[in-house]
Write a protein that holds these residues in place. Sequence first.
Motif, short mmCIF file in Angstrom:
data_model
loop_
_atom_site.label_atom_id
_atom_site.label_comp_id
_atom_site.label_asym_id
_atom_site.label_seq_id
_atom_site.Cartn_x
_atom_site.Cartn_y
_atom_site.Cartn_z
N GLN A 40 42.62 44.71 39.92
CA GLN A 40 42.71 43.30 40.31
C GLN A 40 41.44 42.54 39.95
O GLN A 40 41.42 41.80 38.98
CB GLN A 40 43.03 43.11 41.79
N TYR A 41 40.35 42.71 40.71
CA TYR A 41 39.11 42.02 40.33
C TYR A 41 37.96 43.01 40.36
O TYR A 41 37.58 43.51 41.42
CB TYR A 41 38.81 40.84 41.24
N LEU A 42 37.40 43.27 39.19
CA LEU A 42 36.28 44.18 39.05
C LEU A 42 35.05 43.33 38.71
O LEU A 42 34.98 42.74 37.64
CB LEU A 42 36.56 45.21 37.96
N VAL A 43 34.12 43.25 39.65
CA VAL A 43 32.97 42.37 39.50
C VAL A 43 32.11 42.83 38.31
O VAL A 43 31.65 43.96 38.27
CB VAL A 43 32.11 42.35 40.78
N GLY A 44 31.93 41.95 37.34
CA GLY A 44 31.15 42.31 36.16
C GLY A 44 31.98 42.82 35.01
O GLY A 44 31.47 43.01 33.91
N GLY A 45 33.27 43.05 35.25
CA GLY A 45 34.18 43.44 34.18
C GLY A 45 33.72 44.66 33.41
O GLY A 45 33.26 45.65 33.99
N PRO A 46 33.85 44.62 32.08
CA PRO A 46 33.51 45.79 31.27
C PRO A 46 32.05 46.19 31.39
O PRO A 46 31.72 47.37 31.28
CB PRO A 46 33.86 45.34 29.85
#
Length: 274
Positions: A40-46
Amino acid sequence: MSEKLIDTVVTKDDLKIAFKKLDLQSTDVCMVHSAMSKFQYLVGGPEAIVNALEETLSRGTLMMPSQISMNCDPATWEYPPVQKDLIQVIRDAIPPYDPQTSPTSGLGITPEYFRNLPDVIRSSHPYLPIAIWGKNAAKIASKQPLDMPYGFGSPLDYLYKHHGKIIFLGTDYETCTMLHYAESTIHRKRETYSAATSIDQNGKTIWTNYQNVDLDSYDDFNELGEAFEKKFPGKFSTLKLGHGIIKVINCITLIDFAREWFDKKDQQFGNAID
């Protein structure tokens, strides 16, 4: 209409804690496949994913597939196919593979982010390169062969021989590049393929032939994975994180199982070498 409310957040530290629970060690050799949206929402993405992995595997080796899916003969394209009188136009103009600039395609944003990092080495195969970070990265990348790029001597071979682990971050066996290693190290028939590799003096693209097995013979990777997990429940582990699932798999056991699986199918469907 408003967007769906973010009700779950995953951070880099959450990933590191999960990796520790899944018994990842600092010296491990790992191949990673990711589907960031599953969390869903991963802070900082890749960036968060890669940093968590590199900090966890601080003395090990991290790999991600880095294929260029369009660097193949346009006469073979199906989704969509190419009008016949335009095939040569594409062949003459398509950019040849450059490890530094050719974008990873069809694998999501995390592998593309990873391969662009200054301390990541990308192998030289024009169609099926691997991006590698950490211990022996340059040496591993330099040994990928042109023929049978996922077979013996390849980065995947290194992963197998060094008791590597496969990590699914929200993905499943359908994404598992290591299963192509199993396909590449049994008695399967080889075929000739080609990829754009350089430019001639007239500015037209030069194509190079190479040998490989058909890596799309069977659409059964998830079926294989289900059978593997049923037979070897102690050779993988899973953990739910937010809305996503992380899975860590013992590479050697999976590949040995997959070789038998594919060999039986190849004998059945006439793809095996006599």
